[in-house]
Write a protein that holds these residues in place. Structure first.
Motif, PDB file in Angstrom:
ATOM      1  N   TRP A  57       0.855  -1.188   0.000  1.00  0.00           N
ATOM      2  CA  TRP A  57       0.000   0.000   0.000  1.00  0.00           C
ATOM      3  C   TRP A  57       0.882   1.226   0.000  1.00  0.00           C
ATOM      4  O   TRP A  57       1.941   1.240   0.635  1.00  0.00           O
ATOM      5  N   LYS A  58       0.462   2.268  -0.727  1.00  0.00           N
ATOM      6  CA  LYS A  58       1.079   3.574  -0.562  1.00  0.00           C
ATOM      7  C   LYS A  58       0.072   4.466   0.124  1.00  0.00           C
ATOM      8  O   LYS A  58      -1.122   4.456  -0.193  1.00  0.00           O
ATOM      9  N   VAL A  59       0.545   5.231   1.102  1.00  0.00           N
ATOM     10  CA  VAL A  59      -0.349   6.037   1.923  1.00  0.00           C
ATOM     11  C   VAL A  59       0.361   7.343   2.234  1.00  0.00           C
ATOM     12  O   VAL A  59       1.592   7.397   2.336  1.00  0.00           O
ATOM     13  N   GLY A  60      -0.414   8.409   2.343  1.00  0.00           N
ATOM     14  CA  GLY A  60       0.196   9.693   2.637  1.00  0.00           C
ATOM     15  C   GLY A  60      -0.823  10.705   3.110  1.00  0.00           C
ATOM     16  O   GLY A  60      -2.039  10.487   3.054  1.00  0.00           O
ATOM     17  N   ALA A  61      -0.311  11.825   3.598  1.00  0.00           N
ATOM     18  CA  ALA A  61      -1.120  12.978   3.987  1.00  0.00           C
ATOM     19  C   ALA A  61      -0.311  14.212   3.652  1.00  0.00           C
ATOM     20  O   ALA A  61       0.923  14.206   3.722  1.00  0.00           O
ATOM     21  N   LYS A  62      -1.013  15.295   3.310  1.00  0.00           N
ATOM     22  CA  LYS A  62      -0.345  16.517   2.870  1.00  0.00           C
ATOM     23  C   LYS A  62       0.074  17.415   4.030  1.00  0.00           C
ATOM     24  O   LYS A  62       0.794  18.393   3.829  1.00  0.00           O
ATOM     25  N   SER A  63      -0.359  17.094   5.243  1.00  0.00           N
ATOM     26  CA  SER A  63      -0.015  17.913   6.402  1.00  0.00           C
ATOM     27  C   SER A  63      -0.057  17.059   7.653  1.00  0.00           C
ATOM     28  O   SER A  63      -0.474  15.893   7.620  1.00  0.00           O
ATOM     29  N   LEU A  64       0.361  17.643   8.775  1.00  0.00           N
ATOM     30  CA  LEU A  64       0.464  16.886  10.019  1.00  0.00           C
ATOM     31  C   LEU A  64      -0.883  16.366  10.499  1.00  0.00           C
ATOM     32  O   LEU A  64      -0.952  15.309  11.135  1.00  0.00           O
ATOM     33  N   ASP A  65      -1.949  17.102  10.227  1.00  0.00           N
ATOM     34  CA  ASP A  65      -3.276  16.662  10.667  1.00  0.00           C
ATOM     35  C   ASP A  65      -4.265  16.583   9.512  1.00  0.00           C
ATOM     36  O   ASP A  65      -5.476  16.550   9.722  1.00  0.00           O
ATOM     37  N   GLY A  66      -3.763  16.559   8.285  1.00  0.00           N
ATOM     38  CA  GLY A  66      -4.625  16.518   7.112  1.00  0.00           C
ATOM     39  C   GLY A  66      -5.173  15.135   6.850  1.00  0.00           C
ATOM     40  O   GLY A  66      -4.750  14.140   7.461  1.00  0.00           O
ATOM     41  N   PRO A  67      -6.147  15.035   5.941  1.00  0.00           N
ATOM     42  CA  PRO A  67      -6.746  13.742   5.629  1.00  0.00           C
ATOM     43  C   PRO A  67      -5.727  12.781   5.033  1.00  0.00           C
ATOM     44  O   PRO A  67      -4.786  13.194   4.345  1.00  0.00           O
ATOM     45  N   ILE A  68      -5.918  11.509   5.311  1.00  0.00           N
ATOM     46  CA  ILE A  68      -5.037  10.444   4.828  1.00  0.00           C
ATOM     47  C   ILE A  68      -5.688   9.784   3.624  1.00  0.00           C
ATOM     48  O   ILE A  68      -6.903   9.574   3.598  1.00  0.00           O
ATOM     49  N   GLN A  69      -4.887   9.467   2.626  1.00  0.00           N
ATOM     50  CA  GLN A  69      -5.363   8.727   1.459  1.00  0.00           C
ATOM     51  C   GLN A  69      -4.362   7.634   1.123  1.00  0.00           C
ATOM     52  O   GLN A  69      -3.166   7.770   1.383  1.00  0.00           O
ATOM     53  N   GLY A  70      -4.852   6.550   0.526  1.00  0.00           N
ATOM     54  CA  GLY A  70      -3.966   5.450   0.196  1.00  0.00           C
ATOM     55  C   GLY A  70      -4.420   4.708  -1.035  1.00  0.00           C
ATOM     56  O   GLY A  70      -5.498   4.961  -1.584  1.00  0.00           O
ATOM     57  N   ALA A  71      -3.575   3.775  -1.463  1.00  0.00           N
ATOM     58  CA  ALA A  71      -3.892   2.946  -2.630  1.00  0.00           C
ATOM     59  C   ALA A  71      -3.211   1.596  -2.501  1.00  0.00           C
ATOM     60  O   ALA A  71      -2.045   1.521  -2.082  1.00  0.00           O
ATOM     61  N   PRO A  72      -3.916   0.528  -2.865  1.00  0.00           N
ATOM     62  CA  PRO A  72      -3.268  -0.786  -2.922  1.00  0.00           C
ATOM     63  C   PRO A  72      -2.343  -0.868  -4.123  1.00  0.00           C
ATOM     64  O   PRO A  72      -2.629  -0.281  -5.170  1.00  0.00           O
ATOM     65  N   LEU A  73      -1.235  -1.579  -3.971  1.00  0.00           N
ATOM     66  CA  LEU A  73      -0.250  -1.702  -5.035  1.00  0.00           C
ATOM     67  C   LEU A  73      -0.236  -3.130  -5.578  1.00  0.00           C
ATOM     68  O   LEU A  73      -0.129  -4.083  -4.796  1.00  0.00           O
ATOM     69  N   PRO A  74      -0.320  -3.296  -6.896  1.00  0.00           N
ATOM     70  CA  PRO A  74      -0.242  -4.655  -7.453  1.00  0.00           C
ATOM     71  C   PRO A  74       1.069  -5.326  -7.050  1.00  0.00           C
ATOM     72  O   PRO A  74       2.134  -4.696  -7.049  1.00  0.00           O
ATOM     73  N   ALA A  75       0.974  -6.595  -6.723  1.00  0.00           N
ATOM     74  CA  ALA A  75       2.161  -7.304  -6.235  1.00  0.00           C
ATOM     75  C   ALA A  75       3.295  -7.292  -7.243  1.00  0.00           C
ATOM     76  O   ALA A  75       4.471  -7.230  -6.857  1.00  0.00           O
ATOM     77  N   ASP A  76       2.978  -7.326  -8.550  1.00  0.00           N
ATOM     78  CA  ASP A  76       4.047  -7.364  -9.546  1.00  0.00           C
ATOM     79  C   ASP A  76       4.688  -5.995  -9.758  1.00  0.00           C
ATOM     80  O   ASP A  76       5.639  -5.873 -10.529  1.00  0.00           O
ATOM     81  N   GLY A  77       4.191  -4.965  -9.072  1.00  0.00           N
ATOM     82  CA  GLY A  77       4.820  -3.655  -9.139  1.00  0.00           C
ATOM     83  C   GLY A  77       5.690  -3.339  -7.935  1.00  0.00           C
ATOM     84  O   GLY A  77       6.216  -2.231  -7.828  1.00  0.00           O
ATOM     85  N   VAL A  78       5.842  -4.310  -7.029  1.00  0.00           N
ATOM     86  CA  VAL A  78       6.687  -4.147  -5.842  1.00  0.00           C
ATOM     87  C   VAL A  78       7.954  -4.972  -6.053  1.00  0.00           C
ATOM     88  O   VAL A  78       7.878  -6.190  -6.240  1.00  0.00           O
ATOM     89  N   HIS A  79       9.113  -4.320  -6.034  1.00  0.00           N
ATOM     90  CA  HIS A  79      10.379  -4.954  -6.396  1.00  0.00           C
ATOM     91  C   HIS A  79      11.404  -4.806  -5.280  1.00  0.00           C
ATOM     92  O   HIS A  79      11.312  -3.903  -4.456  1.00  0.00           O
ATOM     93  N   GLY A  80      12.392  -5.670  -5.303  1.00  0.00           N
ATOM     94  CA  GLY A  80      13.506  -5.561  -4.383  1.00  0.00           C
ATOM     95  C   GLY A  80      14.562  -4.599  -4.895  1.00  0.00           C
ATOM     96  O   GLY A  80      14.592  -4.230  -6.079  1.00  0.00           O
ATOM     97  N   SER A  81      15.458  -4.183  -3.990  1.00  0.00           N
ATOM     98  CA  SER A  81      16.535  -3.278  -4.366  1.00  0.00           C
ATOM     99  C   SER A  81      17.370  -3.874  -5.489  1.00  0.00           C
ATOM    100  O   SER A  81      17.617  -5.085  -5.536  1.00  0.00           O
ATOM    101  N   GLY A  82      17.792  -3.000  -6.409  1.00  0.00           N
ATOM    102  CA  GLY A  82      18.546  -3.440  -7.572  1.00  0.00           C
ATOM    103  C   GLY A  82      17.689  -3.757  -8.771  1.00  0.00           C
ATOM    104  O   GLY A  82      18.214  -4.148  -9.825  1.00  0.00           O
ATOM    105  N   ALA A  83      16.391  -3.581  -8.655  1.00  0.00           N
ATOM    106  CA  ALA A  83      15.486  -3.863  -9.780  1.00  0.00           C
ATOM    107  C   ALA A  83      15.864  -3.020 -10.994  1.00  0.00           C
ATOM    108  O   ALA A  83      16.274  -1.867 -10.871  1.00  0.00           O
ATOM    109  N   ARG A  84      15.693  -3.621 -12.170  1.00  0.00           N
ATOM    110  CA  ARG A  84      15.944  -2.932 -13.435  1.00  0.00           C
ATOM    111  C   ARG A  84      14.617  -2.734 -14.147  1.00  0.00           C
ATOM    112  O   ARG A  84      13.923  -3.701 -14.473  1.00  0.00           O
ATOM    113  N   LEU A  85      14.282  -1.485 -14.397  1.00  0.00           N
ATOM    114  CA  LEU A  85      13.022  -1.146 -15.044  1.00  0.00           C
ATOM    115  C   LEU A  85      13.299  -0.269 -16.249  1.00  0.00           C
ATOM    116  O   LEU A  85      14.269   0.494 -16.281  1.00  0.00           O
TER     117      LEU A  85
END
Length: 254
Positions: A57-85
């Motif tokens: 999941w990627k999740v974030g907020a624009k300020s210290l007390d601002g609303p939170i939003q997120g998104a699920p990430l497809p498993a094939d888009g999550v890579h280990g360090s050293g990935a070549r894209l």
């Protein structure tokens, strides 16, 4: 959710754009999300059409007390360090350096709500991560906010470094870090996450997921917002993120 909005229709547009490396100029009236609920429905429809499991999941907020939003990430888009894209696979591409958390237990659909302590206690490891920010829209970043949220919050790929055990004493608000591309710095100034301490975003993410009928599986990665802002790159090269106290993370753009 308005009756006129068709989440599946928007998901089909996103999936076709991904398959053909195409960009959307606009959306048909029935495929225009106007609020977060409609955007979340489109996210989930997109993963169903991709036949994709959730790897993070990627999740974030624009300020210290601002609303939170997120998104699920497809498993094939999550890579280990050293990935070549392939850099040209994404079109206009931004890079961000983030801190990510890997959870070590399952959270059941429909369970909860969970407190901060419940989720912090489930952290298996902490990681440096490079978020590849990319959009299916030609006009991005000048795109309606619900449209961006529906587009998996502008997700291109997530590169996750090797983990270290969770330490509550780690300086999550402003860790020391460097972020370079072929040796040139990608940001200036002091690193800072606009949400403040990113750990405040984690329980929201778990509760959001399970409330929508989506399990959090062991090993799921939660990446929780940029410390460096976004840096754009459209050339081959190597991005290297080093956060003091964590293992480095590296992305090879070909």
């Amino acid at each position: 959710m308005s009756a006129a909005f068709d989440a599946d229709a928007l998901a089909r547009l996103f999936v076709e754009a991904r398959a053909h490396r195409a960009k959307l100029d606009t959306l048909a009236e029935g495929a225009r999300p106007s609020n977060a609920d409609e955007a979340y429905a489109a996210q989930e429809a997109t993963l169903r059409l991709l036949h994709a499991g959730i790897g993070g999941w990627k999740v974030g907020a624009k300020s210290l007390d601002g609303p939170i939003q997120g998104a699920p990430l497809p498993a094939d888009g999550v890579h280990g360090s050293g990935a070549r894209l392939a850099v040209h696979a994404f079109g206009k591409t931004g890079l961000e350096l983030e801190v990510a958390f890997r959870l070590g237990r399952r959270f059941e659909p429909g369970s909860g709500p969970y407190r901060d302590e419940d989720v912090l206690g489930a952290i298996e490891s902490v990681h440096a991560a490079i978020e590849v920010v990319a959009s299916r829209f030609a006009a991005w970043p000048d795109v309606e906010k619900p449209w961006q949220l529906a587009d998996l919050q502008n997700h291109g790929a997530l590169i996750v470094g090797e983990g270290v055990p969770y330490d509550a004493a780690f300086p999550f608000v402003s860790p020391a870090m460097t972020f370079t591309f072929d040796g040139a710095p990608l940001f200036q100034g002091e690193p800072a996450n606009p949400a403040g301490d990113p750990r405040r975003l984690l329980a929201w993410t778990v509760n959001h997921s399970v409330s929508r009928g989506l399990a959090i599986e062991p090993g799921t990665v939660l990446t929780a917002g940029s410390y460096t802002g976004i840096a754009f790159s459209d050339a081959p090269g190597i991005a290297l993120g080093a956060i003091e106290g964590l293992r480095p993370v590296e992305l090879h753009f070909a």
